[in-house]
Design an enzyme around this catalytic site. Structure first.
Site, PDB file in Angstrom:
ATOM      1  N   HIS A  87      37.537  42.120  13.541  1.00  0.00           N
ATOM      2  CA  HIS A  87      37.003  41.296  14.620  1.00  0.00           C
ATOM      3  C   HIS A  87      37.332  41.983  15.950  1.00  0.00           C
ATOM      4  O   HIS A  87      38.442  42.445  16.167  1.00  0.00           O
ATOM      5  CB  HIS A  87      37.616  39.905  14.560  1.00  0.00           C
ATOM      6  CG  HIS A  87      37.296  39.073  15.753  1.00  0.00           C
ATOM      7  ND1 HIS A  87      36.021  38.995  16.257  1.00  0.00           N
ATOM      8  CD2 HIS A  87      38.077  38.313  16.556  1.00  0.00           C
ATOM      9  CE1 HIS A  87      36.038  38.203  17.315  1.00  0.00           C
ATOM     10  NE2 HIS A  87      37.267  37.791  17.523  1.00  0.00           N
ATOM     11  N   ASN A  96      34.247  40.412  23.190  1.00  0.00           N
ATOM     12  CA  ASN A  96      34.428  39.631  21.973  1.00  0.00           C
ATOM     13  C   ASN A  96      33.179  38.772  21.763  1.00  0.00           C
ATOM     14  O   ASN A  96      32.957  37.811  22.495  1.00  0.00           O
ATOM     15  CB  ASN A  96      35.683  38.766  22.134  1.00  0.00           C
ATOM     16  CG  ASN A  96      35.921  37.840  20.953  1.00  0.00           C
ATOM     17  OD1 ASN A  96      35.075  37.702  20.075  1.00  0.00           O
ATOM     18  ND2 ASN A  96      37.071  37.195  20.958  1.00  0.00           N
ATOM     19  N   CYS A 138      35.476  33.219  15.109  1.00  0.00           N
ATOM     20  CA  CYS A 138      35.365  34.689  15.026  1.00  0.00           C
ATOM     21  C   CYS A 138      35.554  35.227  13.621  1.00  0.00           C
ATOM     22  O   CYS A 138      35.281  36.397  13.371  1.00  0.00           O
ATOM     23  CB  CYS A 138      36.366  35.324  15.972  1.00  0.00           C
ATOM     24  SG  CYS A 138      36.191  34.693  17.645  1.00  0.00           S
TER      25      CYS A 138
HETATM   26  N1  ACO Z   1      43.103  40.304  35.655  1.00  0.00           N
HETATM   27  C1  ACO Z   1      44.255  40.639  36.248  1.00  0.00           C
HETATM   28  N2  ACO Z   1      45.429  40.054  35.916  1.00  0.00           N
HETATM   29  C2  ACO Z   1      45.412  39.105  34.973  1.00  0.00           C
HETATM   30  C3  ACO Z   1      44.226  38.703  34.331  1.00  0.00           C
HETATM   31  C4  ACO Z   1      43.026  39.348  34.712  1.00  0.00           C
HETATM   32  N3  ACO Z   1      41.841  39.048  34.161  1.00  0.00           N
HETATM   33  N4  ACO Z   1      44.516  37.728  33.436  1.00  0.00           N
HETATM   34  C5  ACO Z   1      45.824  37.533  33.495  1.00  0.00           C
HETATM   35  N5  ACO Z   1      46.393  38.348  34.429  1.00  0.00           N
HETATM   36  C6  ACO Z   1      47.801  38.471  34.803  1.00  0.00           C
HETATM   37  C7  ACO Z   1      48.583  37.247  34.398  1.00  0.00           C
HETATM   38  O1  ACO Z   1      48.522  36.261  35.399  1.00  0.00           O
HETATM   39  C8  ACO Z   1      49.977  37.817  34.238  1.00  0.00           C
HETATM   40  O2  ACO Z   1      50.576  37.972  35.484  1.00  0.00           O
HETATM   41  P1  ACO Z   1      52.151  37.665  35.667  1.00  0.00           P
HETATM   42  O3  ACO Z   1      52.836  38.675  34.803  1.00  0.00           O
HETATM   43  O4  ACO Z   1      52.334  37.855  37.132  1.00  0.00           O
HETATM   44  O5  ACO Z   1      52.329  36.264  35.185  1.00  0.00           O
HETATM   45  C9  ACO Z   1      49.734  39.221  33.680  1.00  0.00           C
HETATM   46  O6  ACO Z   1      48.375  39.548  34.055  1.00  0.00           O
HETATM   47  C10 ACO Z   1      49.890  39.312  32.177  1.00  0.00           C
HETATM   48  O7  ACO Z   1      49.168  38.241  31.582  1.00  0.00           O
HETATM   49  P2  ACO Z   1      49.167  37.985  30.025  1.00  0.00           P
HETATM   50  O8  ACO Z   1      48.380  36.756  29.742  1.00  0.00           O
HETATM   51  O9  ACO Z   1      50.548  38.076  29.474  1.00  0.00           O
HETATM   52  O10 ACO Z   1      48.358  39.277  29.565  1.00  0.00           O
HETATM   53  P3  ACO Z   1      48.129  39.819  28.119  1.00  0.00           P
HETATM   54  O11 ACO Z   1      48.644  41.173  28.005  1.00  0.00           O
HETATM   55  O12 ACO Z   1      48.535  38.805  27.074  1.00  0.00           O
HETATM   56  O13 ACO Z   1      46.543  39.932  28.074  1.00  0.00           O
HETATM   57  C11 ACO Z   1      44.683  38.746  27.128  1.00  0.00           C
HETATM   58  C12 ACO Z   1      45.748  38.773  28.222  1.00  0.00           C
HETATM   59  C13 ACO Z   1      43.793  39.965  27.302  1.00  0.00           C
HETATM   60  C14 ACO Z   1      43.882  37.456  27.267  1.00  0.00           C
HETATM   61  C15 ACO Z   1      45.385  38.805  25.763  1.00  0.00           C
HETATM   62  O14 ACO Z   1      46.417  37.845  25.707  1.00  0.00           O
HETATM   63  C16 ACO Z   1      44.465  38.571  24.599  1.00  0.00           C
HETATM   64  O15 ACO Z   1      43.574  39.343  24.311  1.00  0.00           O
HETATM   65  N6  ACO Z   1      44.706  37.499  23.813  1.00  0.00           N
HETATM   66  C17 ACO Z   1      43.957  37.245  22.625  1.00  0.00           C
HETATM   67  C18 ACO Z   1      42.729  36.504  22.977  1.00  0.00           C
HETATM   68  C19 ACO Z   1      41.751  36.449  21.845  1.00  0.00           C
HETATM   69  O16 ACO Z   1      41.721  37.285  20.997  1.00  0.00           O
HETATM   70  N7  ACO Z   1      40.939  35.403  21.865  1.00  0.00           N
HETATM   71  C20 ACO Z   1      39.827  35.328  21.034  1.00  0.00           C
HETATM   72  C21 ACO Z   1      40.053  34.638  19.763  1.00  0.00           C
HETATM   73  S1  ACO Z   1      38.549  34.586  18.936  1.00  0.00           S
HETATM   74  C22 ACO Z   1      37.717  33.086  19.068  1.00  0.00           C
HETATM   75  O17 ACO Z   1      37.825  32.258  18.212  1.00  0.00           O
HETATM   76  C23 ACO Z   1      36.836  32.776  20.201  1.00  0.00           C
END
Ligand code: ACO
Length: 306
Positions: free
Chosen positions: A233, A263, A108
């Site tokens: 990004h 993304n 990214c």
């Molecule tokens: N829908 C509903 N609930 C969900 C989902 C979903 N899609 N996904 C996870 N949950 C639940 C989890 O199970 C968790 O439940 P729990 O509290 O009962 O355990 C709760 O929601 C919170 O989950 P988290 O993983 O802590 O949620 P977070 O706020 O971190 O959001 C996300 C998740 C959106 C993936 C976030 O962590 C994120 O954006 N991370 C960065 C990812 C990123 O930028 N990646 C790209 C890099 S670029 C590249 O090189 C490709």
């Protein structure tokens, strides 16, 4: 004589997958996805070379030149059409060119790497006069569509910019780095699907991008208050907000497309650039920061005078 961006183009494949569509396929909700990421829909079923060629063609047209005026093509992508040959060669072929071309994989952060690499090529003795820098990714083909932790985030798209020698425009500072020991938090497995520890990537991204922008600004002899436009990004609006809050940059200075694209990896910075351009924010003399992070973990920032 330095280098400016003379034209910008974008491309998105026609098939839209909304959060409501995803609700039918997995245990998630539109409200959760919007609240946690800022994403509402994404495009899928794109082909990297086709989207890249489409964006490139529009950027060349926007620059008011012909394809024959391009003399190097750099494609930032982590989802090439195939491993061999480089996908950039198919964009070059589509443009009817035989100039040099190569792929860059910095996930990214790829467009920022491509921008700085183009600058270096052009300023080297005998270097090209005009470089087409393309960021294109077809993330939908590497997403595990049963994994709600990743499927909600990614989409397909492309953006391109024509860089040319000109007295307007300059590269003022740059910062690049990787933390190869963090491979395990974001990688493609043997089935070529993304495995990601979202929470960990989130934390690391905020830290890496904040420090990277600071480093690039230091190099340019500037401070965050000097920035007019941020092209971040487009991974998660909460990451962008967290970085802006740490750097004390108002969110209004950022230009974002992720609500409608998700993304799109290397395409996301040029897609944000096109949005900023449409909003009239990219005026000559403006200080613009492009910053990205992704698998590697790789990060990169460039500070540019438009
Ligand atoms: N829908 C509903 N609930 C969900 C989902 C979903 N899609 N996904 C996870 N949950 C639940 C989890 O199970 C968790 O439940 P729990 O509290 O009962 O355990 C709760 O929601 C919170 O989950 P988290 O993983 O802590 O949620 P977070 O706020 O971190 O959001 C996300 C998740 C959106 C993936 C976030 O962590 C994120 O954006 N991370 C960065 C990812 C990123 O930028 N990646 C790209 C890099 S670029 C590249 O090189 C490709």
């Amino acid at each position: 004589m330095t280098i400016r961006i003379a034209g910008i183009g974008t491309s998105l494949p026609p098939t839209i997958v909304t959060n409501h569509d995803l609700e039918q396929r997995m245990d998630t909700s539109d409200a959760w996805i919007r609240e946690r990421s800022g994403i509402g829909e994404r495009r899928v079923s794109g082909v990297t070379s086709e989207m890249g060629l489409d964006a490139a063609t529009k950027a060349i047209e926007d620059a008011g030149i012909g394809a024959g005026d391009i003399d190097f093509v750099l494609l930032a992508t982590c989802t090439p059409d195939q491993v061999i040959p480089a996908t950039s060669t198919q964009i070059t072929r589509g443009l009817g060119l035989t100039c040099g071309s190569m792929d860059i994989n910095a996930a990214c952060a790829g467009f920022a790497y491509g921008y700085a690499a183009a600058f270096g090529l052009m300023l080297a003795p005998g270097g090209p006069n005009r470089v087409l820098v393309v960021g294109a990714d077809a993330m939908s083909k590497v997403v595990d569509w049963t994994d709600r932790g990743t499927a909600i985030l990614f989409g397909d798209g492309a953006g391109a910019a024509v860089l040319e020698r000109h007295e307007q425009g300059d590269l003022l500072g740059q910062d690049f780095g990787v933390a190869g020991d963090l491979r395990e938090i974001l990688y493609c497995n043997h089935a070529d699907t993304i495995v990601m520890e979202g929470r960990e990537v989130f934390k690391r991204a905020v830290r890496a991008v904040t420090q990277s922008v600071k480093n690039a600004l230091d190099q340019a002899g500037l401070t965050p208050s000097d920035i007019d436009v941020v092209l971040p990004h487009q991974a998660n609006v909460r990451i962008i907000e967290a970085v802006c809050s740490r750097l004390d940059i108002p969110m209004e200075k950022t230009h974002n497309v992720l609500e409608h694209t998700g993304n799109t990896s290397a395409a996301s910075i040029p897609l944000a650039m096109a949005a900023a351009n449409e909003a009239g924010a990219l005026q000559p003399g403006k200080i613009v920061v492009m910053t990205g992070f992704g698998a590697g973990m790789a990060w990169g920032s460039v500070v540019v005078r438009w």
